[in-house]
Design a protein around this motif. Structure first.
Motif, mmCIF file in Angstrom:
data_model
loop_
_atom_site.group_PDB
_atom_site.id
_atom_site.type_symbol
_atom_site.label_atom_id
_atom_site.label_comp_id
_atom_site.label_asym_id
_atom_site.label_seq_id
_atom_site.Cartn_x
_atom_site.Cartn_y
_atom_site.Cartn_z
ATOM 1 N N GLU A 95 -63.974 23.649 -30.732
ATOM 2 C CA GLU A 95 -65.371 23.937 -30.432
ATOM 3 C C GLU A 95 -65.494 25.107 -29.454
ATOM 4 O O GLU A 95 -66.327 25.985 -29.625
ATOM 5 C CB GLU A 95 -66.039 22.690 -29.846
ATOM 6 C CG GLU A 95 -66.249 21.567 -30.846
ATOM 7 C CD GLU A 95 -67.256 21.925 -31.921
ATOM 8 O OE1 GLU A 95 -68.375 22.333 -31.579
ATOM 9 O OE2 GLU A 95 -66.900 21.831 -33.113
ATOM 10 N N TRP A 96 -64.667 25.078 -28.423
ATOM 11 C CA TRP A 96 -64.715 26.126 -27.398
ATOM 12 C C TRP A 96 -63.786 27.267 -27.813
ATOM 13 O O TRP A 96 -62.579 27.100 -27.903
ATOM 14 C CB TRP A 96 -64.283 25.559 -26.042
ATOM 15 C CG TRP A 96 -64.127 26.587 -24.969
ATOM 16 C CD1 TRP A 96 -62.961 27.167 -24.571
ATOM 17 C CD2 TRP A 96 -65.162 27.166 -24.169
ATOM 18 N NE1 TRP A 96 -63.204 28.066 -23.570
ATOM 19 C CE2 TRP A 96 -64.543 28.092 -23.294
ATOM 20 C CE3 TRP A 96 -66.544 26.982 -24.091
ATOM 21 C CZ2 TRP A 96 -65.266 28.831 -22.363
ATOM 22 C CZ3 TRP A 96 -67.263 27.719 -23.164
ATOM 23 C CH2 TRP A 96 -66.635 28.629 -22.306
ATOM 24 N N LYS A 97 -64.334 28.441 -28.089
ATOM 25 C CA LYS A 97 -63.540 29.558 -28.586
ATOM 26 C C LYS A 97 -63.488 30.736 -27.615
ATOM 27 O O LYS A 97 -62.841 31.747 -27.902
ATOM 28 C CB LYS A 97 -64.102 30.040 -29.934
ATOM 29 C CG LYS A 97 -64.089 28.982 -31.035
ATOM 30 C CD LYS A 97 -64.670 29.541 -32.318
ATOM 31 C CE LYS A 97 -64.561 28.545 -33.475
ATOM 32 N NZ LYS A 97 -65.363 27.338 -33.248
ATOM 33 N N ASP A 98 -64.136 30.619 -26.479
ATOM 34 C CA ASP A 98 -64.310 31.791 -25.625
ATOM 35 C C ASP A 98 -63.075 32.209 -24.849
ATOM 36 O O ASP A 98 -63.111 33.184 -24.099
ATOM 37 C CB ASP A 98 -65.477 31.563 -24.654
ATOM 38 C CG ASP A 98 -66.821 31.677 -25.354
ATOM 39 O OD1 ASP A 98 -66.826 31.942 -26.576
ATOM 40 O OD2 ASP A 98 -67.850 31.504 -24.692
ATOM 41 N N ASP A 99 -61.969 31.491 -25.001
ATOM 42 C CA ASP A 99 -60.711 31.943 -24.413
ATOM 43 C C ASP A 99 -59.775 32.522 -25.464
ATOM 44 O O ASP A 99 -58.640 32.873 -25.135
ATOM 45 C CB ASP A 99 -60.017 30.782 -23.695
ATOM 46 C CG ASP A 99 -60.707 30.425 -22.392
ATOM 47 O OD1 ASP A 99 -60.890 31.330 -21.559
ATOM 48 O OD2 ASP A 99 -61.076 29.261 -22.221
ATOM 49 N N ALA A 100 -60.228 32.603 -26.699
ATOM 50 C CA ALA A 100 -59.310 33.016 -27.770
ATOM 51 C C ALA A 100 -59.971 33.970 -28.758
ATOM 52 O O ALA A 100 -59.834 33.830 -29.969
ATOM 53 C CB ALA A 100 -58.776 31.780 -28.497
ATOM 54 N N TRP A 101 -60.708 34.956 -28.226
ATOM 55 C CA TRP A 101 -61.288 35.982 -29.102
ATOM 56 C C TRP A 101 -60.375 37.190 -29.229
ATOM 57 O O TRP A 101 -60.561 38.018 -30.123
ATOM 58 C CB TRP A 101 -62.658 36.420 -28.579
ATOM 59 C CG TRP A 101 -63.719 35.398 -28.812
ATOM 60 C CD1 TRP A 101 -64.341 34.639 -27.868
ATOM 61 C CD2 TRP A 101 -64.281 34.989 -30.060
ATOM 62 N NE1 TRP A 101 -65.252 33.788 -28.445
ATOM 63 C CE2 TRP A 101 -65.233 33.978 -29.798
ATOM 64 C CE3 TRP A 101 -64.061 35.374 -31.387
ATOM 65 C CZ2 TRP A 101 -65.975 33.352 -30.796
ATOM 66 C CZ3 TRP A 101 -64.798 34.745 -32.382
ATOM 67 C CH2 TRP A 101 -65.744 33.754 -32.095
ATOM 68 N N SER A 102 -59.388 37.300 -28.347
ATOM 69 C CA SER A 102 -58.410 38.377 -28.486
ATOM 70 C C SER A 102 -57.063 37.780 -28.865
ATOM 71 O O SER A 102 -56.737 36.652 -28.478
ATOM 72 C CB SER A 102 -58.288 39.185 -27.192
ATOM 73 O OG SER A 102 -57.850 38.368 -26.130
ATOM 74 N N CYS A 103 -56.291 38.523 -29.606
ATOM 75 C CA CYS A 103 -55.009 38.036 -30.113
ATOM 76 C C CYS A 103 -54.018 37.884 -28.962
ATOM 77 O O CYS A 103 -53.759 38.852 -28.236
ATOM 78 C CB CYS A 103 -54.467 39.001 -31.157
ATOM 79 S SG CYS A 103 -52.811 38.580 -31.752
ATOM 80 N N PRO A 104 -53.424 36.709 -28.767
ATOM 81 C CA PRO A 104 -52.453 36.538 -27.681
ATOM 82 C C PRO A 104 -51.158 37.284 -27.936
ATOM 83 O O PRO A 104 -50.385 37.516 -27.003
ATOM 84 C CB PRO A 104 -52.221 35.022 -27.650
ATOM 85 C CG PRO A 104 -52.588 34.542 -29.011
ATOM 86 C CD PRO A 104 -53.675 35.446 -29.497
ATOM 87 N N SER A 105 -50.936 37.686 -29.176
ATOM 88 C CA SER A 105 -49.710 38.402 -29.512
ATOM 89 C C SER A 105 -49.805 39.894 -29.218
ATOM 90 O O SER A 105 -48.906 40.475 -28.616
ATOM 91 C CB SER A 105 -49.363 38.185 -30.986
ATOM 92 O OG SER A 105 -48.196 38.904 -31.346
ATOM 93 N N CYS A 106 -50.946 40.522 -29.622
ATOM 94 C CA CYS A 106 -51.042 41.977 -29.471
ATOM 95 C C CYS A 106 -52.281 42.440 -28.720
ATOM 96 O O CYS A 106 -52.397 43.623 -28.400
ATOM 97 C CB CYS A 106 -50.992 42.652 -30.848
ATOM 98 S SG CYS A 106 -52.539 42.514 -31.793
ATOM 99 N N GLY A 107 -53.231 41.543 -28.458
ATOM 100 C CA GLY A 107 -54.451 41.927 -27.763
ATOM 101 C C GLY A 107 -55.563 42.382 -28.678
ATOM 102 O O GLY A 107 -56.651 42.726 -28.208
ATOM 103 N N GLY A 108 -55.321 42.407 -29.973
ATOM 104 C CA GLY A 108 -56.353 42.806 -30.929
ATOM 105 C C GLY A 108 -57.471 41.779 -31.030
ATOM 106 O O GLY A 108 -57.359 40.661 -30.516
ATOM 107 N N VAL A 109 -58.537 42.168 -31.707
ATOM 108 C CA VAL A 109 -59.682 41.274 -31.863
ATOM 109 C C VAL A 109 -59.374 40.230 -32.930
ATOM 110 O O VAL A 109 -58.976 40.567 -34.049
ATOM 111 C CB VAL A 109 -60.946 42.067 -32.242
ATOM 112 C CG1 VAL A 109 -62.118 41.113 -32.467
ATOM 113 C CG2 VAL A 109 -61.288 43.073 -31.147
ATOM 114 N N MET A 110 -59.572 38.958 -32.582
ATOM 115 C CA MET A 110 -59.311 37.871 -33.519
ATOM 116 C C MET A 110 -60.451 37.752 -34.520
ATOM 117 O O MET A 110 -61.625 37.812 -34.158
ATOM 118 C CB MET A 110 -59.159 36.556 -32.746
ATOM 119 C CG MET A 110 -58.509 35.440 -33.542
ATOM 120 S SD MET A 110 -56.761 35.759 -33.817
ATOM 121 C CE MET A 110 -56.109 35.492 -32.178
#
Length: 314
Positions: A95-110
């Motif tokens: 439900e909560w997505k606001d900590d995972a909008w950028s890719c943790p692997s490369c920093g790109g936009v999810m």
């Protein structure tokens, strides 16, 4: 620590581990299974940024012999578990997505189409789950659907039940048996209890961070049910209250709101900016006595919840 050092003859132990110390505890106790549910901002003054924690988990769990049961819907969890040889992926939603909008692997936009997610830049993507929450059922790796009957409310507890069933299966417990045992749980350390205090029914709900507040808002009765909010910022809570601005308090529109706790004025400012009507009270007694008729929903963070429990009883 006391239980482990006390010479218990128990065959199994279940340890809830602070996110900051997960890798160290996993190294020292050599667990058979590790469940990773979600990773979101919490106790920012001590736990730091979520991507950094995910990286520490990834490095600390690399090569572990434990079976890791991990939430396939949380990119940070998937990144943390990506170094582990044996992972059981469970789809329980996020439900909560606001900590995972950028890719943790490369920093790109999810990218997040529907229930899926992927990074268009490096190809990091949601793994295929073998267990899943589907409505009121747990889907196991064989495609069988097992009904979830819980006394604990809300989607989050169904998600917890799904992960728990996958963990139990690691120990050879069939899903049907595990889920039937879960029905016996009525409350967890006072969470979800309804108590009678000063002649009023008060339901006690714990919400420690923005993700928890979001889930809790989905549990409460609709307007005009009165709501009491209590926030502290002691050591166990984290002294940084900036997370209040990440919570969508507009979901409480229409509720009579009463604010208590050590940081009641911080919360009052947040509610005022959200355009909500509320009353600041000095104690839970005053808030309960001021509330209009109806069952009262009381939402508190960690030490505030303990304060309330001591006052209202169990």
């Amino acid at each position: 620590t006391s239980a482990l050092a006390g010479g218990s003859d128990a065959r199994y132990g279940v340890i809830e581990v602070d996110e900051k110390y997960l890798a160290g505890v996993a190294r020292d106790v050599s667990p058979k299974a590790i469940a990773l549910l979600n990773l979101s901002r919490d106790q920012l003054d001590r736990a730091a940024e979520t991507r950094m924690l995910a990286e520490k988990w990834r490095e600390g769990l690399a090569g572990t012999k434990a079976v890791v049961i991990a939430n396939a819907d949380d990119p940070l969890i998937v990144w943390a578990a990506s170094s582990v040889p044996n992972v059981v992926w469970v789809a329980v939603g996020q439900e909560w997505k606001d900590d995972a909008w950028s890719c943790p692997s490369c920093g790109g936009v999810m990218q997040r189409p529907g229930d899926d997610w992927f990074c268009g830049e490096c190809g990091f993507r949601r793994p295929t789950p073998s267990w899943a929450l589907s409505g009121d059922y747990v889907l196991d790796p064989h495609g069988s659907a097992w009904p979830i009957h819980l006394q604990l409310p809300g989607r989050a507890n169904k998600a917890n039940a799904t992960t728990s069933a996958a963990v139990a299966a690691t120990f050879g417990v069939p899903p049907q048996v595990a889920l039937e045992r879960m029905y016996q749980v009525q409350a967890v350390a006072g969470r979800y209890d309804v108590v009678n205090f000063l002649g009023r029914d008060v339901r006690l709900l714990l919400a420690k961070n923005p993700a928890g507040w979001l889930e809790t808002f989905s549990l409460i009765d609709g307007p005009p049910a009165p709501v009491i909010l209590s926030v502290n910022a002691r050591g166990a809570d984290g002294t940084d209250t900036s997370w209040l601005w990440d919570v969508d308090y507009t979901r409480l529109a229409g509720h009579p709101i009463f604010v208590i706790g050590d940081r009641k004025l911080d919360l009052a400012v947040r509610l005022e900016v959200a355009g909500l009507q509320f009353r600041v009270c000095e104690s839970v007694d005053e808030a309960v006595q001021s509330a209009p008729p109806g069952k009262i929903e009381l939402i508190a963070n960690y030490t505030a919840f303990q304060d309330v429990r001591r006052r209202v009883g169990n």
